[in-house]
Design a protein around this motif. Structure first.
Motif, PDB file in Angstrom:
ATOM      1  N   LYS A 200       3.164   1.161   4.657  1.00  0.00           N
ATOM      2  CA  LYS A 200       2.257   2.240   4.249  1.00  0.00           C
ATOM      3  C   LYS A 200       2.539   2.700   2.824  1.00  0.00           C
ATOM      4  O   LYS A 200       1.635   3.052   2.077  1.00  0.00           O
ATOM      5  N   LYS A 201       3.811   2.701   2.460  1.00  0.00           N
ATOM      6  CA  LYS A 201       4.186   3.156   1.122  1.00  0.00           C
ATOM      7  C   LYS A 201       3.680   2.211   0.033  1.00  0.00           C
ATOM      8  O   LYS A 201       3.557   2.611  -1.130  1.00  0.00           O
ATOM      9  N   MET A 202       3.397   0.988   0.396  1.00  0.00           N
ATOM     10  CA  MET A 202       2.998  -0.017  -0.576  1.00  0.00           C
ATOM     11  C   MET A 202       1.494  -0.075  -0.814  1.00  0.00           C
ATOM     12  O   MET A 202       1.031  -0.759  -1.727  1.00  0.00           O
ATOM     13  N   ILE A 203       0.722   0.622   0.033  1.00  0.00           N
ATOM     14  CA  ILE A 203      -0.739   0.480  -0.009  1.00  0.00           C
ATOM     15  C   ILE A 203      -1.398   1.743  -0.540  1.00  0.00           C
ATOM     16  O   ILE A 203      -1.197   2.840  -0.008  1.00  0.00           O
ATOM     17  N   LYS A 204      -2.179   1.594  -1.555  1.00  0.00           N
ATOM     18  CA  LYS A 204      -2.924   2.712  -2.131  1.00  0.00           C
ATOM     19  C   LYS A 204      -4.037   3.144  -1.182  1.00  0.00           C
ATOM     20  O   LYS A 204      -4.705   2.310  -0.569  1.00  0.00           O
ATOM     21  N   ASP A 205      -4.192   4.453  -1.040  1.00  0.00           N
ATOM     22  CA  ASP A 205      -5.245   5.020  -0.177  1.00  0.00           C
ATOM     23  C   ASP A 205      -5.094   4.538   1.264  1.00  0.00           C
ATOM     24  O   ASP A 205      -6.078   4.221   1.948  1.00  0.00           O
ATOM     25  N   VAL A 206      -3.844   4.485   1.723  1.00  0.00           N
ATOM     26  CA  VAL A 206      -3.574   3.900   3.040  1.00  0.00           C
ATOM     27  C   VAL A 206      -4.182   4.711   4.180  1.00  0.00           C
ATOM     28  O   VAL A 206      -4.596   4.144   5.200  1.00  0.00           O
ATOM     29  N   ASP A 207      -4.296   6.015   4.041  1.00  0.00           N
ATOM     30  CA  ASP A 207      -4.871   6.839   5.105  1.00  0.00           C
ATOM     31  C   ASP A 207      -6.328   6.463   5.364  1.00  0.00           C
ATOM     32  O   ASP A 207      -6.779   6.397   6.522  1.00  0.00           O
TER      33      ASP A 207
END
Length: 219
Positions: A200-207
């Motif tokens: 999750k920390k690696m992905i932009k706009d993960v939410d």
């Protein structure tokens, strides 16, 4: 569900990043944890976080009963992203919590009847406590400790900088753990949880991405 979500999210990562997570998590442990008590110098706590990350200790307890400071990101060099840092406002509460989780309390001190680091028994879960730069550990820790260890030295000084002490102790203990038959690694469930968190920390706009994925699951 977590595994399906992880599989989906990891499709956003490169193969190199996925392999790196696998390799790093295979070396992580909760068997040993570290606690630092009211350290004055911010860079010392940050350096301990870096040592925990480097040697595979997944969780660090930071007691801030007297001194409350933020992590020095430059010195930690991003290590705070990959280590679980739990803050405590009370030494007694931290000790009690660790004991309830099955950890032996190990005080690092050149005093008391301490064992040499190389004689430390690492077969049981242990929380290694490091104290303030000048005063060392508080009486709350020393009185609650199940054992005491020290790093043998042959010079005129009887103590090392806290960050140096932590690095030496962790390198020695982790090397011994890895050459033992002790079950020190993360469980499959813990690995899954940590992979998901790190991904999750690696992905932009993960939410937003997760929300879209969840909608697709119920179509």
């Amino acid at each position: 569900m977590n595994q399906k979500l992880l599989d989906y999210l990891q499709s956003y990562l490169t193969e190199r990043r996925r392999d790196l997570f696998e390799r790093v998590l295979s070396e992580r442990t909760y068997h040993i944890t570290v606690a630092v008590e009211d350290v004055y110098q911010l860079h010392n706590t940050s350096a301990v976080i870096r040592s925990c990350e480097s040697f595979g200790v997944q969780k660090l307890h930071v007691i801030e009963e007297v001194n409350v400071k933020r992590i020095d990101r430059e010195i930690a060099m991003g290590a705070q992203k990959w280590v679980d840092v739990q803050r405590h406002t009370s030494t007694k509460a931290c000790v009690q919590s660790l004991k309830e989780d099955g950890y032996r309390i190990i005080a690092t001190t050149p005093h008391k009847k301490a064992h040499r680091l190389e004689d430390f028994d690492c077969t049981q879960k242990a929380a290694i406590f490091f104290g303030r730069e000048t005063e060392g550990l508080s009486n709350d820790v020393l009185e609650a400790a199940d054992d005491f260890i020290y790093i043998p030295m042959v010079g005129f000084t009887e103590s090392l900088n806290i960050s140096v002490s932590a690095a030496i102790a962790l390198q020695h203990i982790m090397t011994r753990l890895k050459s033992s038959d002790i079950s020190w690694q993360l469980s499959a469930k813990e690995v899954l949880e940590k992979k998901l968190e790190w991904t999750k920390k690696m992905i932009k706009d993960v939410d937003r991405i997760i929300a879209r994925w969840e909608e697709d699951q119920y179509k």
